[in-house]
Design a protein around this motif. Structure first.
Motif, short mmCIF file in Angstrom:
data_model
loop_
_atom_site.label_atom_id
_atom_site.label_comp_id
_atom_site.label_asym_id
_atom_site.label_seq_id
_atom_site.Cartn_x
_atom_site.Cartn_y
_atom_site.Cartn_z
N SER A 240 0.84 -1.21 0.00
CA SER A 240 0.00 0.00 0.00
C SER A 240 0.87 1.26 0.00
N ALA A 241 2.00 1.19 0.72
CA ALA A 241 2.87 2.37 0.82
C ALA A 241 3.38 2.79 -0.56
N ILE A 242 3.61 1.83 -1.45
CA ILE A 242 4.10 2.14 -2.80
C ILE A 242 3.05 2.98 -3.54
N PHE A 243 1.79 2.59 -3.42
CA PHE A 243 0.73 3.37 -4.09
C PHE A 243 0.56 4.74 -3.44
N HIS A 244 0.68 4.76 -2.08
CA HIS A 244 0.56 6.04 -1.37
C HIS A 244 1.64 7.02 -1.82
N ALA A 245 2.78 6.49 -2.24
CA ALA A 245 3.88 7.37 -2.68
C ALA A 245 3.59 7.96 -4.07
N GLY A 246 2.46 7.57 -4.65
CA GLY A 246 2.08 8.12 -5.95
C GLY A 246 2.68 7.35 -7.12
N VAL A 247 3.17 6.14 -6.86
CA VAL A 247 3.80 5.33 -7.92
C VAL A 247 2.71 4.45 -8.55
N ARG A 248 2.81 4.28 -9.87
CA ARG A 248 1.88 3.37 -10.56
C ARG A 248 2.68 2.22 -11.15
N ALA A 309 9.79 4.62 -0.45
CA ALA A 309 8.62 4.03 0.23
C ALA A 309 8.95 2.69 0.86
N VAL A 310 9.62 1.81 0.12
CA VAL A 310 9.87 0.46 0.66
C VAL A 310 10.96 0.48 1.74
N SER A 311 11.82 1.50 1.69
CA SER A 311 12.94 1.54 2.63
C SER A 311 12.48 1.64 4.09
N LYS A 312 11.25 2.06 4.28
CA LYS A 312 10.73 2.20 5.66
C LYS A 312 10.28 0.86 6.23
N PHE A 313 10.45 -0.23 5.49
CA PHE A 313 9.86 -1.51 5.93
C PHE A 313 10.90 -2.60 6.20
N ASP A 314 12.06 -2.21 6.68
CA ASP A 314 13.08 -3.16 7.10
C ASP A 314 13.50 -4.09 5.95
N ILE A 315 14.14 -3.47 4.96
CA ILE A 315 14.51 -4.24 3.76
C ILE A 315 16.00 -4.56 3.73
N GLY A 316 16.35 -5.54 2.90
CA GLY A 316 17.76 -5.83 2.63
C GLY A 316 18.20 -5.02 1.40
#
Ligand SMILES: Cc1cc2nc3c(=O)[nH]c(=O)nc-3n(C[C@H](O)[C@H](O)[C@H](O)COP(=O)(O)OP(=O)(O)OC[C@H]3O[C@@H](n4cnc5c(N)ncnc54)[C@H](O)[C@@H]3O)c2cc1C
Length: 469
Positions: A240-248, A309-316
């Motif tokens: 959902s965060a990816i869409f919230h960032a305005g990305v399609r 957006a994804v960096s806020k979710f504990d990524i590698g």
């Protein structure tokens, strides 16, 4: 009504109508199963007509004689829709395999039902055109089967599913009449929308013989990145965060690590990598899931937004496919994952779909069900659409069909899915194996209405009996 047993007279009629070589009376093992679980049902005869007029004569005859007919495309279905559970006739559209017209001026294409999705894609690419519905079975599944199941695919998140591209259909009705369901115009408020009724009707209302489809200009560039997450549920929340960032995104796929490991080992072996020059973290210990994200417009800015957006979710470490070969190899993993986990014993596949904000809850519920009931589960799928494929590896049972213990578990699952605002199937259809669960998601009045539509179109119930309803 009792179905008739096939007689020599019937066979003579079929041979006269479509030629001896297109009437199979033996060696039709391939038509007795599809890719659903481990199921096999033998027909009495397989017919391979070459034109709508031949199909019309066959269907009119079967209707009068009360012979059940199961329409068949490529047999890649995952709901058992093409299985001839009542015996009788399997009617394969495999010889209807011509692309009839590519209308570049109007961005439309007219195809026969047996055209392979991939072949259409290739023909369109030569003209810089694109037909977005791309189920992972695209190299073998037919356009007719795609329409009959309202197939989705990775691109659906941006471009929509098959029914959104169907403008008009030629259909042979159960009484043998041939109709066009609408017109080839982009807008149409004329009468009931029969085109959309037949799209997704899983061969229960008639045989689709031709389709007029919308196409679009081919996107020129696409980049794909693979984002590893240390926590399964955070991967779901990132969607959902990816869409919230305005990305399609043009694709947004989820694969949990168990699925990636199985596919990776099978395709590349333990030591090799889909990336040039090493494994680059794909199978890192501590990673629980990946999102495979593609972008095909505003690439530079959207890529940046997406990464933020994804960096806020504990990524590698994010893996960028740096060239076409790397991209192809990542996508090979995604496209082959379902076949590979099936080979590894995950034979029961569900096609749940929930609002995408509830994905994490769905994955958690599925894990709990697996722990409580002593089976293994693997999840992957079209996260951007909230459409998660859930595959079950049960120590005792390989099928859900006719297995009460598994059916109880699935009822539990579908009740959870319904409470999360979702439904049983996002793209595979109901076919044979999901039909008992429809009362979980539909009211009695709704189901009665659907059955009455089926009865009005196919009063003698010859068309794909035993499916959906
Ligand atoms: C590896 C793999 C990956 C897959 N990935 C996806 C995916 O990403 N998205 C997705 O949506 N599905 C996917 N599927 C499921 C399957 O490929 C689709 O449901 C596909 O649309 C089925 O097409 P088919 O030609 O094989 O149809 P079949 O399996 O032959 O038939 C499916 C149903 O359609 C009916 N039917 C077929 N042709 C006609 C016709 N001409 N007229 C009327 N009814 C007809 C049949 O009676 C049956 O009910 C996948 C399957 C596999 C094996």
């Amino acid at each position: 009504l009792e179905y008739k047993i096939l007689t020599d007279d019937d066979i003579r009629f079929f041979r006269k109508t479509i030629g001896n070589e297109n009437v199979l009376l033996s060696d039709f093992e391939a038509y007795a199963s599809d890719t659903t679980e481990k199921l096999q049902f033998f027909p009495d005869v397989v017919l391979k007509p070459g034109a709508a007029e031949e199909i019309s004569r066959i269907i009119r005859y079967c209707n009068e004689e009360l012979l059940p007919v199961t329409p068949r495309g490529a047999g890649t279905g995952l709901a058992g829709g093409a299985l001839p559970v009542k015996g009788g006739v399997v009617l394969s559209v495999e010889r209807l395999n011509r692309i009839l017209e590519i209308d570049e001026a109007n961005f439309q294409v007219t195809v026969e039902a047996g055209v392979i999705n991939f072949n259409l894609q290739q023909a369109l690419a030569e003209k810089n055109l694109f037909y977005p519905p791309d189920p992972s079975s695209w190299q073998s599944s037919f356009i007719g089967g795609n329409i009959a199941t309202n197939a989705g695919g990775p691109k659906a998140v941006k471009y929509g599913v098959t029914s959104q591209y169907v403008l008009n259909l030629e259909v042979v009705l159960p009484n043998g009449e041939i109709i066009w369901t609408g017109t080839n115009t982009l807008k149409n408020s004329t009468g009931l929308n029969l085109t959309q009724l037949f799209a997704g009707s899983e061969g229960t209302l008639g045989i689709i013989t031709k389709a007029v489809l919308k196409v679009i200009p081919k996107p020129q560039n696409e980049v794909s990145i693979l984002v590893p997450f240390r926590n399964l549920y955070k991967a779901c929340e990132a969607v959902s965060a990816i869409f919230h960032a305005g990305v399609r995104p043009s694709t947004l796929e989820f694969m949990e690590q168990r699925a990636i490991h199985a596919a990776f080992d099978f395709l590349f072996g333990q030591k090799n990598s889909p990336f040039e020059g090493g494994q680059r973290g794909m199978l890192d210990i501590g990673i629980q899931a990946h999102l495979l994200i593609s972008l095909d417009e505003n690439i530079e800015t959207d890529l940046q937004k997406c990464v933020e957006a994804v960096s806020k979710f504990d990524i590698g470490e994010i893996l960028f496919a740096e060239n076409q070969a790397e991209k192809d190899r990542i996508w090979l993993i995604r496209r082959k994952v379902s076949e590979i986990v099936k080979m590894n014993g995950y034979t029961i596949e569900e096609d749940t779909v929930v609002p995408r904000g509830n994905l994490a809850k769905l994955v958690e519920a599925m894990r709990n069900l697996a722990d409580e009931n002593g089976f293994k589960v693997v999840c992957y799928g079209h996260a951007g659409d909230g459409n998660l494929h859930v595959r079950i590896n049960h120590p005792k049972y390989k099928n859900s069909y006719n297995v009460p213990e598994i059916q109880e578990i699935l009822k539990e699952l579908f009740k959870i899915v319904k409470n999360l605002g979702g439904t049983i199937s996002g793209e595979h259809g109901i076919g044979l194996i999901q039909k008992n669960y429809l009362p979980i998601v539909f009211s009695e009045a709704n189901l009665e209405l659907q059955k009455s539509i089926k009865k009005a179109i196919d009063p003698r119930n010859i068309m794909n009996p035993g499916k959906v309803f």
